[in-house]
Scaffold this motif. Structure first.
Motif, PDB file in Angstrom:
ATOM      1  N   LEU A 176       5.866 104.292  74.295  1.00 61.06           N
ATOM      2  CA  LEU A 176       6.208 104.230  72.882  1.00 61.06           C
ATOM      3  C   LEU A 176       7.474 103.404  72.677  1.00 61.06           C
ATOM      4  O   LEU A 176       8.438 103.506  73.428  1.00 61.06           O
ATOM      5  N   LEU A 177       7.467 102.609  71.612  1.00 58.97           N
ATOM      6  CA  LEU A 177       8.584 101.746  71.259  1.00 58.97           C
ATOM      7  C   LEU A 177       9.071 102.082  69.863  1.00 58.97           C
ATOM      8  O   LEU A 177       8.288 102.508  69.002  1.00 58.97           O
ATOM      9  N   HIS A 178      10.387 101.872  69.611  1.00 56.25           N
ATOM     10  CA  HIS A 178      10.938 102.256  68.310  1.00 56.25           C
ATOM     11  C   HIS A 178      11.725 101.134  67.638  1.00 56.25           C
ATOM     12  O   HIS A 178      12.339 101.336  66.604  1.00 56.25           O
ATOM     13  N   ARG A 179      11.700  99.941  68.240  1.00 56.15           N
ATOM     14  CA  ARG A 179      12.362  98.783  67.653  1.00 56.15           C
ATOM     15  C   ARG A 179      11.383  97.606  67.647  1.00 56.15           C
ATOM     16  O   ARG A 179      10.408  97.577  68.408  1.00 56.15           O
ATOM     17  N   VAL A 180      11.670  96.622  66.791  1.00 63.32           N
ATOM     18  CA  VAL A 180      10.798  95.456  66.634  1.00 63.32           C
ATOM     19  C   VAL A 180      11.655  94.200  66.645  1.00 63.32           C
ATOM     20  O   VAL A 180      12.729  94.168  66.026  1.00 63.32           O
ATOM     21  N   ALA A 181      11.183  93.162  67.325  1.00 65.62           N
ATOM     22  CA  ALA A 181      11.863  91.868  67.328  1.00 65.62           C
ATOM     23  C   ALA A 181      11.303  90.992  66.210  1.00 65.62           C
ATOM     24  O   ALA A 181      10.083  90.957  65.991  1.00 65.62           O
ATOM     25  N   LEU A 182      12.180  90.292  65.514  1.00 61.35           N
ATOM     26  CA  LEU A 182      11.791  89.357  64.463  1.00 61.35           C
ATOM     27  C   LEU A 182      12.343  87.980  64.827  1.00 61.35           C
ATOM     28  O   LEU A 182      13.543  87.817  65.023  1.00 61.35           O
ATOM     29  N   ARG A 185      16.287  88.510  65.805  1.00 64.50           N
ATOM     30  CA  ARG A 185      17.030  89.735  65.577  1.00 64.50           C
ATOM     31  C   ARG A 185      16.113  90.914  65.858  1.00 64.50           C
ATOM     32  O   ARG A 185      14.889  90.765  65.942  1.00 64.50           O
ATOM     33  N   VAL A 186      16.707  92.068  66.017  1.00 68.08           N
ATOM     34  CA  VAL A 186      15.954  93.278  66.334  1.00 68.08           C
ATOM     35  C   VAL A 186      16.262  94.333  65.290  1.00 68.08           C
ATOM     36  O   VAL A 186      17.430  94.520  64.906  1.00 68.08           O
ATOM     37  N   ILE A 187      15.222  94.999  64.791  1.00 69.99           N
ATOM     38  CA  ILE A 187      15.423  96.046  63.789  1.00 69.99           C
ATOM     39  C   ILE A 187      14.996  97.388  64.362  1.00 69.99           C
ATOM     40  O   ILE A 187      14.112  97.467  65.224  1.00 69.99           O
ATOM     41  N   ASP A 188      15.639  98.436  63.882  1.00 72.31           N
ATOM     42  CA  ASP A 188      15.283  99.802  64.241  1.00 72.31           C
ATOM     43  C   ASP A 188      14.283 100.340  63.235  1.00 72.31           C
ATOM     44  O   ASP A 188      14.453 100.163  62.023  1.00 72.31           O
ATOM     45  N   LEU A 189      13.254 100.995  63.718  1.00 69.81           N
ATOM     46  CA  LEU A 189      12.308 101.662  62.834  1.00 69.81           C
ATOM     47  C   LEU A 189      12.830 103.052  62.488  1.00 69.81           C
ATOM     48  O   LEU A 189      13.646 103.619  63.228  1.00 69.81           O
ATOM     49  N   PRO A 190      12.395 103.629  61.382  1.00 71.67           N
ATOM     50  CA  PRO A 190      12.850 104.977  61.009  1.00 71.67           C
ATOM     51  C   PRO A 190      12.543 105.986  62.105  1.00 71.67           C
ATOM     52  O   PRO A 190      11.594 105.828  62.877  1.00 71.67           O
ATOM     53  N   GLU A 191      13.330 107.011  62.185  1.00 69.30           N
ATOM     54  CA  GLU A 191      13.126 108.047  63.187  1.00 69.30           C
ATOM     55  C   GLU A 191      11.716 108.625  63.071  1.00 69.30           C
ATOM     56  O   GLU A 191      11.246 108.930  61.968  1.00 69.30           O
TER      57      GLU A 191
END
Length: 400
Positions: free
Chosen positions: A276-282, A291-297
């Protein structure tokens, strides 16, 4: 089938450390030459291919009725062949051709197999389909539409031998440029670009763990690295460094060829357990930025759970059971559509777990816990069709 040496010196030179050969039966063209006129099937309906332990189902994309059920190996991977009708099935012998059928023809798991040792990535772009064999690093290229005209034999192919075997990927661009990963049994570290004559245009060894690729607007290609990404644009490689060092891995690129923006899966902990992953690269391939964003908890996903769809937006099928709409320009989640029950990550990546694929405005979502498949209108978030199967779906591929 038989093989013979390709007589044109320019393409012989394109081989990386060996002779280019053809496996011939039907007509084909070399990278960079004009592709034949499309012979896409008149029936443009989407078909949904689903693997299950020991077999493959084919569903009608509108009704979700099962129109084909075929025995296969215990675990197979599925990839669209790119021609609107066929799917590549990875087996122990190579890439087996699944004809998903049309309104006038029944689906068929054909006897046609593109031989490959450890078949891996399938890339379709610019009228070419490229099959990569991890066991040899050979790349097999054929005209994407050629299977439509070749019903009882494999189409003519160009095989570009690899140098050292590794889990890699290759892509052929419309100008004849051939890009392929570089590595060996000990690891992977970069990408080389060659022109149609075989001359090296550019190369980079600054992409440890190189994996996956995606082609964005203007044929800019992105490869994932364990410390960022590598962008190829018009003969030049640009390294994009991840914000997390020494490990910030992008493994897969989710692209629209109409957009310069790429969404990538992202892992920031080499030792993290599970998938499972919780961040996404844009990535902006025009500006050459990442840049990398954090997804909601509580919003997590795997490599099977991101797709591009209407508006060139990103669509993330998360562990809370919803499809979250991601604007890759702003990094904001703009909507959330509940579709399936909450789920947990797989113990092994091969294990059945929810997946998403998109055709036009419709997302097809698997729900293995309920042996279900759902069709979702991404313009409204409405689940327009659901079906319960007798098998547990695992891999999914669409014909268009």
């Amino acid at each position: 089938m038989h093989s013979f040496s390709l007589p044109r010196a320019g393409l012989v030179a394109l081989a990386i450390g060996a002779t280019v050969t053809l496996s011939a039966c039907a007509g084909g063209t070399a990278p960079g030459s004009a592709a034949p006129a499309s012979t896409a099937p008149a029936d443009a309906a989407t078909r949904v291919a689903l693997s299950y332990p020991g077999g493959i189902l084919v569903l009608d994309g509108e009704s979700l009725e099962t129109v084909g059920d075929f025995s296969s190996e215990e675990f197979t991977r599925l990839n669209s062949a790119g021609d609107g009708q066929h799917v590549m099935v990875t087996t122990s012998k190579g890439f087996q051709v699944l004809d998903a059928g049309t309104s006038a023809a029944e689906p068929e798991l054909t006897d046609l197999v593109f031989p490959a040792s450890k078949p891996g990535h399938v890339v379709t772009h610019g009228g070419k389909t490229v099959l990569y064999a991890d066991g040899t690093s050979d790349s097999t290229i054929f005209d994407t539409d050629a299977l439509l005209a070749s019903t009882d034999a494999l189409p003519e192919v160009q095989t570009i031998p690899g140098v050292e075997a590794h889990h890699g990927v290759s892509i052929a661009l419309t100008d004849g440029t051939f890009l392929t990963t570089v590595g060996n049994a000990d690891g992977r570290n970069g990408v080389v670009a060659k022109d149609a004559s075989g001359a090296t245009l550019a190369e980079s060894a600054d992409c440890p763990g190189v994996h996956g690729e995606g082609t964005a607007k203007d044929e800019v290609v992105v490869f994932g690295c364990e410390n960022g990404a590598l962008v190829y644009d018009g003969g030049t490689f640009t390294k994009l460094t991840a914000p997390d060092q020494p490990y910030g891995r992008m493994g897969n690129a989710y692209v629209s060829e109409d957009s310069a923006l790429i969404v990538g899966d992202y892992k920031d902990d080499r030792d993290a357990e599970g998938y499972l992953l919780h961040r996404v690269a844009l990535i902006d391939t025009a500006a050459k930025t990442q840049r990398v964003i954090d997804l909601p908890e509580g919003v997590e996903y795997t490599f099977r759970d991101i797709a591009r769809g209407p508006g060139d937006l990103g669509y993330i099928l998360a562990t809370d059971g919803s499809i979250h709409v991601l604007d890759p320009a702003t990094g904001e989640l703009t909507a959330s559509y509940p579709v399936i029950g909450a789920w947990e990550g797989p113990a092994e990546w091969q294990d059945a777990h929810p997946a998403i694929k998109v055709s036009g405005d419709i997302a097809y979502v698997t729900e293995p816990a309920k042996n279900a498949v759902h069709a979702v209108d991404l313009t409204t978030g409405e689940v327009v069709k659901s079906v319960t199967l007798e098998k547990t779906p695992n891999e999914i591929a669409l014909t268009r």
